[in-house]
Write a protein that holds these residues in place. Structure first.
Motif, PDB file in Angstrom:
ATOM      1  N   VAL A 172      46.265  46.710  43.354  1.00 21.84           N
ATOM      2  CA  VAL A 172      45.882  46.400  41.737  1.00 21.84           C
ATOM      3  C   VAL A 172      44.970  45.274  41.690  1.00 21.84           C
ATOM      4  CG1 VAL A 172      47.269  45.957  39.781  1.00 21.84           C
ATOM      5  CG2 VAL A 172      48.102  47.884  41.263  1.00 21.84           C
ATOM      6  N   ALA A 196      36.351  43.682  37.895  1.00 18.60           N
ATOM      7  CA  ALA A 196      36.182  43.065  36.478  1.00 18.60           C
ATOM      8  C   ALA A 196      35.402  41.828  36.479  1.00 18.60           C
ATOM      9  CB  ALA A 196      37.205  43.019  35.663  1.00 18.60           C
ATOM     10  N   LYS A 253      41.333  45.362  40.813  1.00 18.89           N
ATOM     11  CA  LYS A 253      40.896  45.641  39.291  1.00 18.89           C
ATOM     12  C   LYS A 253      40.239  44.326  38.895  1.00 18.89           C
ATOM     13  CE  LYS A 253      43.487  48.742  37.219  1.00 18.89           C
ATOM     14  NZ  LYS A 253      44.636  49.235  36.596  1.00 18.89           N
ATOM     15  N   ASN A 257      40.807  47.544  29.241  1.00 19.05           N
ATOM     16  CA  ASN A 257      40.185  48.997  30.037  1.00 19.05           C
ATOM     17  C   ASN A 257      38.769  48.445  30.103  1.00 19.05           C
ATOM     18  OD1 ASN A 257      40.472  50.930  31.626  1.00 19.05           O
ATOM     19  ND2 ASN A 257      40.981  52.384  30.255  1.00 19.05           N
ATOM     20  N   THR A 304      33.855  49.846  38.087  1.00 24.21           N
ATOM     21  CA  THR A 304      35.440  49.332  37.671  1.00 24.21           C
ATOM     22  C   THR A 304      35.883  50.206  37.064  1.00 24.21           C
ATOM     23  OG1 THR A 304      33.907  47.415  37.481  1.00 24.21           O
ATOM     24  CG2 THR A 304      36.085  47.467  36.388  1.00 24.21           C
ATOM     25  N   GLY A 305      35.365  51.190  36.155  1.00 25.18           N
ATOM     26  CA  GLY A 305      36.050  52.309  35.604  1.00 25.18           C
ATOM     27  C   GLY A 305      36.698  53.212  36.304  1.00 25.18           C
ATOM     28  N   CYS A 362      35.278  55.653  33.603  1.00 24.97           N
ATOM     29  CA  CYS A 362      35.450  56.531  34.858  1.00 24.97           C
ATOM     30  C   CYS A 362      34.444  57.606  34.802  1.00 24.97           C
ATOM     31  CB  CYS A 362      36.856  57.051  34.905  1.00 24.97           C
ATOM     32  SG  CYS A 362      37.244  58.017  36.420  1.00 24.97           S
ATOM     33  N   SER A 418      39.349  51.772  38.958  1.00 26.73           N
ATOM     34  CA  SER A 418      40.773  51.352  38.216  1.00 26.73           C
ATOM     35  C   SER A 418      41.311  52.526  37.814  1.00 26.73           C
ATOM     36  CB  SER A 418      40.401  50.492  36.980  1.00 26.73           C
ATOM     37  OG  SER A 418      39.653  49.426  37.351  1.00 26.73           O
ATOM     38  N   LYS A 419      40.852  53.715  37.311  1.00 28.84           N
ATOM     39  CA  LYS A 419      41.560  54.810  37.275  1.00 28.84           C
ATOM     40  C   LYS A 419      42.247  55.316  38.329  1.00 28.84           C
ATOM     41  CE  LYS A 419      41.745  59.027  34.822  1.00 28.84           C
ATOM     42  NZ  LYS A 419      41.137  60.102  33.739  1.00 28.84           N
ATOM     43  N   ILE A 470      43.042  53.745  41.223  1.00 18.72           N
ATOM     44  CA  ILE A 470      44.189  52.989  41.550  1.00 18.72           C
ATOM     45  C   ILE A 470      45.584  53.282  40.883  1.00 18.72           C
ATOM     46  CG2 ILE A 470      44.954  50.451  41.440  1.00 18.72           C
ATOM     47  CD1 ILE A 470      42.013  49.812  42.394  1.00 18.72           C
ATOM     48  N   ASP A 471      45.298  53.380  39.351  1.00 14.08           N
ATOM     49  CA  ASP A 471      46.402  53.819  38.629  1.00 14.08           C
ATOM     50  C   ASP A 471      47.066  55.259  38.932  1.00 14.08           C
ATOM     51  OD1 ASP A 471      46.030  51.496  36.889  1.00 14.08           O
ATOM     52  OD2 ASP A 471      44.895  52.791  35.431  1.00 14.08           O
TER      53      ASP A 471
END
Length: 133
Positions: free
Chosen positions: A69, A76, A72, A3, A95-96, A7, A99-100, A102-103
């Protein structure tokens, strides 16, 4: 998968971003402007590159979520190769946070459409705040 990043949005802000409507549109704009300021160290061209990648994802394609996805690792990679401390810090936040988001989209096409709208607003404000590179 590690990870990477942190975020900088609350869970509630992410829920609102992924459900843009007439009642929260002004709040979404405020969040977009705030994030654009947080990402000011990222060049406008690099930021636009991420946005263009998302724009090219066709919701009608069965693999749209897989393509999303894959943003991500792109984030990174950019974070990992950056050597400037201020730019790296901004990329860590991007990035953080993304990524959250997208999840949380989790294959929901309507959430993805809201994310694209939100990302467009961030890009627009980012053009104002981005440090000239």
């Amino acid at each position: 998968m590690p990870n990477i990043g942190k975020c900088i949005l609350s869970d509630n802000e992410i829920k609102e971003i992924l459900n843009i409507n007439k009642d929260n549109a002004n709040k979404i704009i405020e969040i977009a402007e705030r994030l654009a300021k947080e990402y000011e160290q990222i060049s406008a061209s690099k930021f636009r590159e991420f946005y263009d990648y998302v724009l090219k994802i066709d919701e009608k394609d069965d693999n749209w979520y897989m393509k999303l996805v894959l943003l991500k690792p792109k984030l990174a990679y950019t974070y990992g190769k950056e050597t400037n401390r201020n730019k790296k810090e901004a990329l860590e936040k991007l990035t953080g946070t993304f990524s959250k988001i997208i999840d949380e989209i989790n294959q929901d096409i309507n959430k993805f459409k809201s994310f694209k709208t939100f990302f467009e607003a961030v890009v627009a404000y980012h053009k104002i705040y981005a440090k000239s590179q």
